[in-house]
Design an enzyme around this catalytic site. Structure first.
Site, PDB file in Angstrom:
ATOM      1  N   GLU A  51      -0.504  -8.347   5.577  1.00 36.99           N
ATOM      2  CA  GLU A  51       0.070  -8.340   6.907  1.00 36.99           C
ATOM      3  C   GLU A  51      -1.491  -9.091   7.840  1.00 36.99           C
ATOM      4  O   GLU A  51      -1.077  -9.343   8.872  1.00 36.99           O
ATOM      5  CB  GLU A  51       0.420  -7.625   7.152  1.00 36.99           C
ATOM      6  N   HIS A  55      -3.172  -4.818   1.759  1.00 37.03           N
ATOM      7  CA  HIS A  55      -2.245  -5.313   3.282  1.00 37.03           C
ATOM      8  C   HIS A  55      -2.547  -6.660   3.187  1.00 37.03           C
ATOM      9  O   HIS A  55      -3.769  -7.361   4.304  1.00 37.03           O
ATOM     10  CB  HIS A  55      -3.036  -4.559   4.303  1.00 37.03           C
ATOM     11  N   CYS A  91       0.979  -1.371   0.104  1.00 37.49           N
ATOM     12  CA  CYS A  91      -0.123   0.282  -0.043  1.00 37.49           C
ATOM     13  C   CYS A  91       0.828   0.978  -0.266  1.00 37.49           C
ATOM     14  O   CYS A  91       1.317   1.545  -1.382  1.00 37.49           O
ATOM     15  CB  CYS A  91      -0.972   0.266   1.258  1.00 37.49           C
TER      16      CYS A  91
HETATM   17  N1  GLN Z   1      -3.617   6.155   1.144  1.00 36.65           N
HETATM   18  C1  GLN Z   1      -2.418   6.194   1.285  1.00 36.65           C
HETATM   19  C2  GLN Z   1      -1.117   6.768   1.051  1.00 36.65           C
HETATM   20  O1  GLN Z   1      -1.192   7.776  -0.490  1.00 36.65           O
HETATM   21  C3  GLN Z   1      -2.156   4.517   1.589  1.00 36.65           C
HETATM   22  C4  GLN Z   1      -2.894   3.835   1.955  1.00 36.65           C
HETATM   23  C5  GLN Z   1      -2.204   2.706   3.198  1.00 36.65           C
HETATM   24  O2  GLN Z   1      -1.736   2.061   2.855  1.00 36.65           O
HETATM   25  N2  GLN Z   1      -3.567   1.925   3.072  1.00 36.65           N
HETATM   26  O3  GLN Z   1      -0.450   6.980   1.664  1.00 36.65           O
END
Ligand code: GLN
Length: 193
Positions: free
Chosen positions: A179, A177, A78
Protein backbone atom coordinates in the site's frame (compact mmCIF):
# COMPACT_ATOMS: atom_id res chain seq x y z
CA UNK A 1 -18.09 -4.18 -3.28
CA UNK A 2 -17.37 -3.25 0.32
CA UNK A 3 -14.04 -4.09 1.94
CA UNK A 4 -13.22 -3.66 5.60
CA UNK A 5 -9.77 -2.46 6.64
CA UNK A 6 -8.88 -3.31 10.22
CA UNK A 7 -8.15 0.13 11.65
CA UNK A 8 -6.96 -0.52 15.19
CA UNK A 9 -3.32 0.39 14.62
CA UNK A 10 -0.82 0.70 11.80
CA UNK A 11 -0.95 1.37 8.08
CA UNK A 12 -4.70 1.16 7.43
CA UNK A 13 -5.35 4.55 5.78
CA UNK A 14 -3.05 3.89 2.84
CA UNK A 15 -4.81 0.56 2.11
CA UNK A 16 -8.19 2.28 2.16
CA UNK A 17 -6.88 4.94 -0.26
CA UNK A 18 -5.64 2.31 -2.74
CA UNK A 19 -8.93 0.42 -2.60
CA UNK A 20 -11.00 3.60 -2.96
CA UNK A 21 -8.92 4.51 -6.02
CA UNK A 22 -9.98 1.16 -7.49
CA UNK A 23 -13.64 2.02 -6.93
CA UNK A 24 -14.08 -0.14 -3.81
CA UNK A 25 -16.07 1.16 -0.88
CA UNK A 26 -13.98 0.77 2.26
CA UNK A 27 -15.01 0.57 5.89
CA UNK A 28 -12.60 1.18 8.77
CA UNK A 29 -13.15 -1.72 11.15
CA UNK A 30 -12.89 -0.91 14.86
CA UNK A 31 -15.89 -2.70 16.35
CA UNK A 32 -17.78 -5.91 15.56
CA UNK A 33 -20.64 -3.83 14.10
CA UNK A 34 -18.27 -2.55 11.40
CA UNK A 35 -18.03 -6.09 9.97
CA UNK A 36 -21.65 -6.17 8.79
CA UNK A 37 -22.06 -6.62 5.06
CA UNK A 38 -18.38 -6.82 4.15
CA UNK A 39 -17.27 -8.55 0.94
CA UNK A 40 -13.60 -8.64 1.88
CA UNK A 41 -11.06 -7.70 4.50
CA UNK A 42 -7.59 -6.17 4.78
CA UNK A 43 -5.42 -6.76 7.83
CA UNK A 44 -2.74 -4.06 7.49
CA UNK A 45 0.81 -3.81 8.73
CA UNK A 46 1.67 -2.36 12.09
CA UNK A 47 2.68 -4.27 15.18
CA UNK A 48 1.05 -7.67 15.33
CA UNK A 49 1.26 -7.80 19.15
CA UNK A 50 -0.49 -4.43 19.48
CA UNK A 51 -3.13 -5.30 16.87
CA UNK A 52 -3.83 -8.65 18.49
CA UNK A 53 -4.30 -7.04 21.93
CA UNK A 54 -6.42 -4.21 20.54
CA UNK A 55 -8.60 -6.69 18.64
CA UNK A 56 -9.17 -8.68 21.82
CA UNK A 57 -10.07 -5.53 23.76
CA UNK A 58 -12.50 -4.51 21.01
CA UNK A 59 -14.17 -7.95 21.07
CA UNK A 60 -13.14 -8.43 17.45
CA UNK A 61 -11.25 -11.75 17.55
CA UNK A 62 -14.30 -14.04 17.39
CA UNK A 63 -16.31 -12.00 14.85
CA UNK A 64 -13.23 -11.61 12.67
CA UNK A 65 -12.55 -15.34 12.86
CA UNK A 66 -16.13 -16.02 11.76
CA UNK A 67 -15.81 -13.63 8.84
CA UNK A 68 -12.53 -15.29 7.81
CA UNK A 69 -14.39 -18.62 7.60
CA UNK A 70 -16.42 -17.22 4.71
CA UNK A 71 -14.77 -17.37 1.31
CA UNK A 72 -13.97 -13.67 0.99
CA UNK A 73 -10.94 -11.94 -0.48
CA UNK A 74 -8.56 -11.24 2.41
CA UNK A 75 -5.26 -9.36 2.22
CA UNK A 76 -2.83 -9.56 5.14
CA UNK A 77 0.26 -7.38 4.90
CA UNK A 78 3.26 -7.62 7.23
CA UNK A 79 1.71 -7.68 10.74
CA UNK A 80 -1.56 -8.68 9.03
CA UNK A 81 0.22 -11.65 7.45
CA UNK A 82 1.47 -12.67 10.90
CA UNK A 83 -2.10 -12.57 12.25
CA UNK A 84 -3.35 -14.79 9.43
CA UNK A 85 -0.50 -17.32 9.57
CA UNK A 86 -0.89 -20.78 11.07
CA UNK A 87 2.33 -20.40 13.09
CA UNK A 88 4.23 -17.37 14.38
CA UNK A 89 7.85 -17.80 15.46
CA UNK A 90 9.43 -15.25 17.81
CA UNK A 91 5.98 -13.97 18.73
CA UNK A 92 4.83 -12.98 22.19
CA UNK A 93 3.20 -15.75 24.15
CA UNK A 94 0.00 -13.70 24.57
CA UNK A 95 -0.15 -12.78 20.90
CA UNK A 96 -3.15 -14.32 19.17
CA UNK A 97 -3.59 -15.27 15.53
CA UNK A 98 -6.28 -16.47 13.18
CA UNK A 99 -4.20 -19.32 11.70
CA UNK A 100 -5.98 -19.21 8.36
CA UNK A 101 -3.01 -19.74 6.01
CA UNK A 102 -0.73 -22.75 6.42
CA UNK A 103 2.57 -20.90 6.68
CA UNK A 104 5.07 -20.31 9.48
CA UNK A 105 6.29 -16.75 9.79
CA UNK A 106 9.13 -15.41 11.90
CA UNK A 107 8.63 -11.91 13.27
CA UNK A 108 11.31 -9.27 12.64
CA UNK A 109 13.28 -11.84 10.68
CA UNK A 110 15.53 -9.49 8.78
CA UNK A 111 17.39 -8.24 11.84
CA UNK A 112 18.03 -4.80 13.22
CA UNK A 113 20.60 -3.52 10.76
CA UNK A 114 18.18 -4.07 7.92
CA UNK A 115 14.97 -3.20 9.72
CA UNK A 116 13.71 -1.71 6.48
CA UNK A 117 14.70 -2.31 2.89
CA UNK A 118 13.24 -2.06 -0.57
CA UNK A 119 13.58 -4.53 -3.40
CA UNK A 120 12.10 -5.19 -6.84
CA UNK A 121 10.13 -8.43 -6.92
CA UNK A 122 9.27 -10.67 -9.81
CA UNK A 123 5.61 -11.75 -9.50
CA UNK A 124 4.83 -14.19 -12.33
CA UNK A 125 1.20 -14.61 -11.15
CA UNK A 126 0.34 -11.05 -12.16
CA UNK A 127 0.47 -11.91 -15.86
CA UNK A 128 -1.90 -14.85 -15.29
CA UNK A 129 -4.34 -12.49 -13.59
CA UNK A 130 -4.33 -10.09 -16.53
CA UNK A 131 -2.10 -7.56 -14.76
CA UNK A 132 0.98 -5.99 -16.25
CA UNK A 133 4.13 -7.94 -15.53
CA UNK A 134 7.32 -6.10 -14.67
CA UNK A 135 8.94 -5.76 -11.26
CA UNK A 136 6.94 -4.82 -8.17
CA UNK A 137 8.85 -2.42 -5.94
CA UNK A 138 8.32 -3.76 -2.42
CA UNK A 139 8.90 -1.92 0.86
CA UNK A 140 9.81 -4.14 3.83
CA UNK A 141 9.54 -2.58 7.31
CA UNK A 142 10.62 -4.74 10.25
CA UNK A 143 9.20 -7.49 8.13
CA UNK A 144 8.51 -11.09 9.06
CA UNK A 145 9.84 -13.90 6.88
CA UNK A 146 7.83 -16.87 5.68
CA UNK A 147 9.90 -19.88 6.73
CA UNK A 148 7.50 -22.69 5.87
CA UNK A 149 4.76 -22.98 3.28
CA UNK A 150 2.14 -25.73 3.56
CA UNK A 151 0.52 -27.76 0.79
CA UNK A 152 -1.88 -25.74 -1.29
CA UNK A 153 -0.21 -22.42 -0.52
CA UNK A 154 0.98 -20.72 -3.68
CA UNK A 155 4.22 -18.73 -3.57
CA UNK A 156 3.76 -15.48 -5.52
CA UNK A 157 7.16 -13.88 -4.90
CA UNK A 158 10.40 -14.50 -3.05
CA UNK A 159 13.16 -12.40 -1.57
CA UNK A 160 16.54 -13.90 -0.63
CA UNK A 161 15.16 -17.33 -1.49
CA UNK A 162 12.25 -17.08 0.97
CA UNK A 163 8.60 -16.49 0.06
CA UNK A 164 7.43 -12.93 0.73
CA UNK A 165 4.03 -13.10 -0.96
CA UNK A 166 1.76 -16.15 -0.91
CA UNK A 167 -1.85 -16.97 -1.70
CA UNK A 168 -4.19 -19.59 -0.39
CA UNK A 169 -7.75 -19.67 -1.66
CA UNK A 170 -8.83 -16.04 -1.79
CA UNK A 171 -6.34 -14.96 0.90
CA UNK A 172 -3.16 -13.14 -0.10
CA UNK A 173 -0.32 -12.50 2.35
CA UNK A 174 2.64 -10.19 1.81
CA UNK A 175 5.45 -9.64 4.28
CA UNK A 176 5.98 -6.16 2.77
CA UNK A 177 3.75 -3.09 2.41
CA UNK A 178 2.11 -3.00 -1.05
CA UNK A 179 0.00 0.00 0.00
CA UNK A 180 3.04 2.28 0.31
CA UNK A 181 3.91 2.56 -3.37
CA UNK A 182 1.87 3.81 -6.32
CA UNK A 183 1.70 0.26 -7.71
CA UNK A 184 -1.76 -1.15 -6.96
CA UNK A 185 -1.26 -4.58 -8.53
CA UNK A 186 -1.43 -6.60 -5.29
CA UNK A 187 -4.76 -4.95 -4.43
CA UNK A 188 -6.06 -5.61 -7.93
CA UNK A 189 -4.75 -9.17 -7.77
CA UNK A 190 -6.68 -9.65 -4.53
CA UNK A 191 -9.90 -8.33 -6.06
CA UNK A 192 -9.45 -10.62 -9.08
CA UNK A 193 -9.00 -13.82 -7.03
N1 GLN B 1 7.42 -6.26 13.15
C1 GLN B 1 5.98 -6.16 13.09
C2 GLN B 1 5.31 -7.27 13.87
O1 GLN B 1 5.97 -8.16 14.31
C3 GLN B 1 5.47 -6.14 11.68
C4 GLN B 1 5.99 -4.92 10.97
C5 GLN B 1 5.04 -4.34 9.98
O2 GLN B 1 3.85 -4.66 9.92
N2 GLN B 1 5.55 -3.42 9.21
O3 GLN B 1 4.14 -7.23 14.05
Amino acid sequence: MRIGVLALQGAFAAHAAVLESLGVLTVEVRTPADLAGLDGLVLPGGESTAVSMAAERAGLMEPLAELLDADLPVLGTCAGAILLARECLDGRSDQRQFGRVDVSVRRNAYGRQVDSFEVDLNVPAFAGAGLADGPFHAVFIRAPAIERVGDGVEVLAEVDGRPCAVASGRTVLTTFHPELTADDRFHRYLLAR
